[in-house]
Motif scaffolding. Structure first.
Motif, mmCIF file in Angstrom:
data_model
loop_
_atom_site.group_PDB
_atom_site.id
_atom_site.type_symbol
_atom_site.label_atom_id
_atom_site.label_comp_id
_atom_site.label_asym_id
_atom_site.label_seq_id
_atom_site.Cartn_x
_atom_site.Cartn_y
_atom_site.Cartn_z
ATOM 1 N N ALA A 108 -14.783 25.833 34.245
ATOM 2 C CA ALA A 108 -15.034 25.668 35.679
ATOM 3 C C ALA A 108 -13.994 24.738 36.295
ATOM 4 O O ALA A 108 -13.469 25.007 37.384
ATOM 5 C CB ALA A 108 -16.444 25.129 35.921
ATOM 6 N N HIS A 124 -21.546 34.908 33.243
ATOM 7 C CA HIS A 124 -21.781 36.239 33.809
ATOM 8 C C HIS A 124 -22.415 37.073 32.713
ATOM 9 O O HIS A 124 -21.915 37.113 31.582
ATOM 10 C CB HIS A 124 -20.461 36.860 34.261
ATOM 11 C CG HIS A 124 -20.565 38.297 34.654
ATOM 12 N ND1 HIS A 124 -21.249 38.702 35.778
ATOM 13 C CD2 HIS A 124 -20.079 39.434 34.072
ATOM 14 C CE1 HIS A 124 -21.174 40.020 35.882
ATOM 15 N NE2 HIS A 124 -20.475 40.487 34.862
ATOM 16 N N PRO A 153 -28.290 32.917 39.092
ATOM 17 C CA PRO A 153 -27.718 31.936 38.158
ATOM 18 C C PRO A 153 -28.530 31.868 36.874
ATOM 19 O O PRO A 153 -29.740 32.106 36.863
ATOM 20 C CB PRO A 153 -27.804 30.617 38.947
ATOM 21 C CG PRO A 153 -28.914 30.844 39.935
ATOM 22 C CD PRO A 153 -28.853 32.294 40.300
ATOM 23 N N ALA A 207 -23.483 27.562 29.560
ATOM 24 C CA ALA A 207 -24.065 27.716 30.891
ATOM 25 C C ALA A 207 -23.534 26.751 31.948
ATOM 26 O O ALA A 207 -23.364 27.148 33.108
ATOM 27 C CB ALA A 207 -25.587 27.617 30.796
ATOM 28 N N ASP A 244 -13.133 34.870 38.339
ATOM 29 C CA ASP A 244 -14.570 34.582 38.403
ATOM 30 C C ASP A 244 -15.279 35.911 38.170
ATOM 31 O O ASP A 244 -15.372 36.747 39.066
ATOM 32 C CB ASP A 244 -14.954 33.997 39.761
ATOM 33 C CG ASP A 244 -16.399 33.539 39.800
ATOM 34 O OD1 ASP A 244 -17.254 34.166 39.133
ATOM 35 O OD2 ASP A 244 -16.697 32.546 40.504
ATOM 36 N N ARG A 301 -18.236 36.862 37.972
ATOM 37 C CA ARG A 301 -19.361 37.185 38.837
ATOM 38 C C ARG A 301 -18.869 37.749 40.164
ATOM 39 O O ARG A 301 -19.366 38.776 40.645
ATOM 40 C CB ARG A 301 -20.209 35.928 39.068
ATOM 41 C CG ARG A 301 -20.783 35.318 37.793
ATOM 42 C CD ARG A 301 -21.208 33.891 37.974
ATOM 43 N NE ARG A 301 -20.082 33.032 38.360
ATOM 44 C CZ ARG A 301 -20.140 31.706 38.427
ATOM 45 N NH1 ARG A 301 -21.275 31.088 38.110
ATOM 46 N NH2 ARG A 301 -19.095 30.988 38.783
ATOM 47 N N ALA A 337 -17.929 32.620 33.043
ATOM 48 C CA ALA A 337 -17.523 33.190 34.327
ATOM 49 C C ALA A 337 -16.022 33.092 34.553
ATOM 50 O O ALA A 337 -15.422 33.967 35.195
ATOM 51 C CB ALA A 337 -18.265 32.497 35.471
ATOM 52 N N HIS A 338 -15.395 32.044 34.032
ATOM 53 C CA HIS A 338 -13.975 31.809 34.279
ATOM 54 C C HIS A 338 -13.135 31.937 33.014
ATOM 55 O O HIS A 338 -12.014 31.443 32.964
ATOM 56 C CB HIS A 338 -13.774 30.417 34.889
ATOM 57 C CG HIS A 338 -14.670 30.151 36.058
ATOM 58 N ND1 HIS A 338 -14.625 30.901 37.200
ATOM 59 C CD2 HIS A 338 -15.640 29.220 36.242
ATOM 60 C CE1 HIS A 338 -15.534 30.446 38.054
ATOM 61 N NE2 HIS A 338 -16.160 29.430 37.500
ATOM 62 N N GLY A 349 -29.234 29.228 33.858
ATOM 63 C CA GLY A 349 -29.052 27.833 33.504
ATOM 64 C C GLY A 349 -29.054 27.539 32.027
ATOM 65 O O GLY A 349 -28.747 26.413 31.618
ATOM 66 N N ASP A 370 -20.664 25.710 32.755
ATOM 67 C CA ASP A 370 -19.448 26.192 33.397
ATOM 68 C C ASP A 370 -19.679 27.490 34.166
ATOM 69 O O ASP A 370 -18.770 27.977 34.856
ATOM 70 C CB ASP A 370 -18.350 26.427 32.354
ATOM 71 C CG ASP A 370 -17.655 25.139 31.949
ATOM 72 O OD1 ASP A 370 -17.351 24.334 32.857
ATOM 73 O OD2 ASP A 370 -17.418 24.935 30.756
ATOM 74 N N GLY A 371 -20.873 28.060 34.035
ATOM 75 C CA GLY A 371 -21.187 29.321 34.688
ATOM 76 C C GLY A 371 -21.000 30.491 33.745
ATOM 77 O O GLY A 371 -19.982 30.569 33.053
#
Length: 390
Positions: A96, A239, A154, A234, A132, A134, A178-179, A156, A236-237
């Motif tokens: 992230a 997908h 999202p 999670a 990204d 997502r 995600a990244h 978590g 950092d995000g």
């Protein structure tokens, strides 16, 4: 820069056009050296190379009329440290922060290029979305490009992921940072009932809970281990999308990487693997494209449908000269879905252009060099029109 999908064939390189190139990249990286070789082979002066380590510290400038290739910042420990704030490039976490810093740098670079009268190879918003997963998935879906079904809210951690997959009636899914890129942190998850779960990934979990990339794909079957892995990814995000069964070639899972230059699919390679991830650096190998074409024809389909799907995906990023599109052929080779769109998906050494693409005999870098003059002319016409109507 505005690029029109399917607007024209890639023009053959013409010696002596006078176009000057600059590359923002890592000088030691083969991406940069291979592109520089293509520039010189086309009869242009050798490109100026602006090292990412200097660019990230604000030490760079462009000149009017240059075509500025923005290349991957990867595979350099110093650059990775500047972007992620970690001394270990094998660490999975920190994506992230990497995304925030890298996309800010791309915005600064493209802004400086435009102010100097140079033409960048990529649009900063395109790059931000491609990095990204997502947002990329949502952009593709909004324009009707076929993509795997995905969770939209999202996630978590493991408990939320398990509940959302259950509610969506999804028992097999890909969990992706995600990244992330190059399959870093990707987990292929299969759930067969309470307490019965299997995760396939290249992530190695250290005793202290930190996550590291590995070149060896491994399997986790302990739910507490898998929960700890997802919980670490999670923040950092992530997908999450349905794991669609892939076509096979020679008993191995297979997909396609299609390179699209100036809106036209110019190169394609089959990637095969014993594992769900087909990335070549994880043990995947190039398959046979002619065999894939034959399988598609035998199924009553058309290879052109796969290329068209890739071009439709690339059209969602009209400000970027070149993207690599991952095409997921369904079992039987009849239908095609887009897995990802990669801003730096052109590293396919020794691969020459598809018949009829206009890039026959050219590798992916030579095809971009050949397309650059037209991109510069389009930008100049657009800016001239803007000035005339202002």
């Amino acid at each position: 820069m505005s690029l029109s999908p399917n607007s024209s064939r890639v023009r053959r390189p013409v010696s002596g056009t006078g176009l000057r190139f600059a590359v923002v990249g890592n000088p030691e990286n083969r991406r940069t050296t291979m592109f520089a070789d293509a520039v010189r082979a086309a009869g242009h002066p050798a490109p100026r190379v602006l090292a990412w380590r200097d660019v990230l510290r604000g030490r760079y400038a462009f000149t009017s009329g240059e075509f500025v290739r923005i290349d991957s910042p990867g595979e350099n420990a110093e650059v990775d440290r500047l972007l992620r704030g970690t001394d270990d490039p094998a660490r999975v976490e920190g994506t992230a922060l990497w995304h925030r810093r890298f996309t800010a740098a791309v915005r600064d670079v493209t802004g400086a290029a435009h102010r100097a009268g140079a033409v960048p190879s990529a649009d900063p918003e395109d790059v931000a979305v491609m990095f990204d997963k997502r947002r990329c998935h949502a952009r593709l879906a909004a324009t009707g490009v076929p993509v795997p079904p995905a969770l939209t809210g999202p996630v978590g951690g493991w408990e939320e992921l398990r509940e959302q997959l259950k509610a969506a009636r999804v028992s097999r899914a890909f969990v992706k940072p995600a990244h992330g890129s190059s399959a870093s942190g990707v987990v292929a998850l299969a759930m067969a009932g309470p307490g019965r779960v299997k995760a396939t990934t290249s992530v190695e979990t250290a005793p202290d809970g930190r996550l590291y990339n590995s070149l060896r794909v491994r399997h986790y079957t302990s739910e507490p281990e898998i929960a700890a892995l997802v919980d670490a990814l999670a923040p950092d995000g992530i997908h999450v999308e349905r794991w669609l069964p892939k076509a096979s070639q020679g008993g191995r899972a297979a997909d396609l990487r299609v390179v699209v230059v100036a809106g036209r699919a110019t190169h394609a390679v089959v990637r095969t693997s014993r594992h769900p991830m087909t990335n070549l650096h994880l043990g995947g190998v190039r398959g046979d494209l002619d065999t894939a074409r034959a399988a598609i024809r035998a199924a009553g389909g058309s290879f052109d449908d796969a290329l068209d799907t890739a071009e439709r995906a690339a059209a969602c990023f009209p400000g970027t000269l070149c993207v690599g599109v991952d095409i997921l052929p369904a079992t039987g080779w009849r239908r095609f879905t887009v897995g990802e769109v990669n801003a730096f998906g052109d590293l396919l050494p020794r691969l020459t252009g598809l018949p009829g693409s206009g890039a026959e005999g050219l590798d992916t870098y030579a095809a971009q060099v050949a397309a650059a003059p037209a991109a510069v002319r389009r930008t100049e016409r657009k800016e001239h029109h803007h000035d005339a109507t202002a």
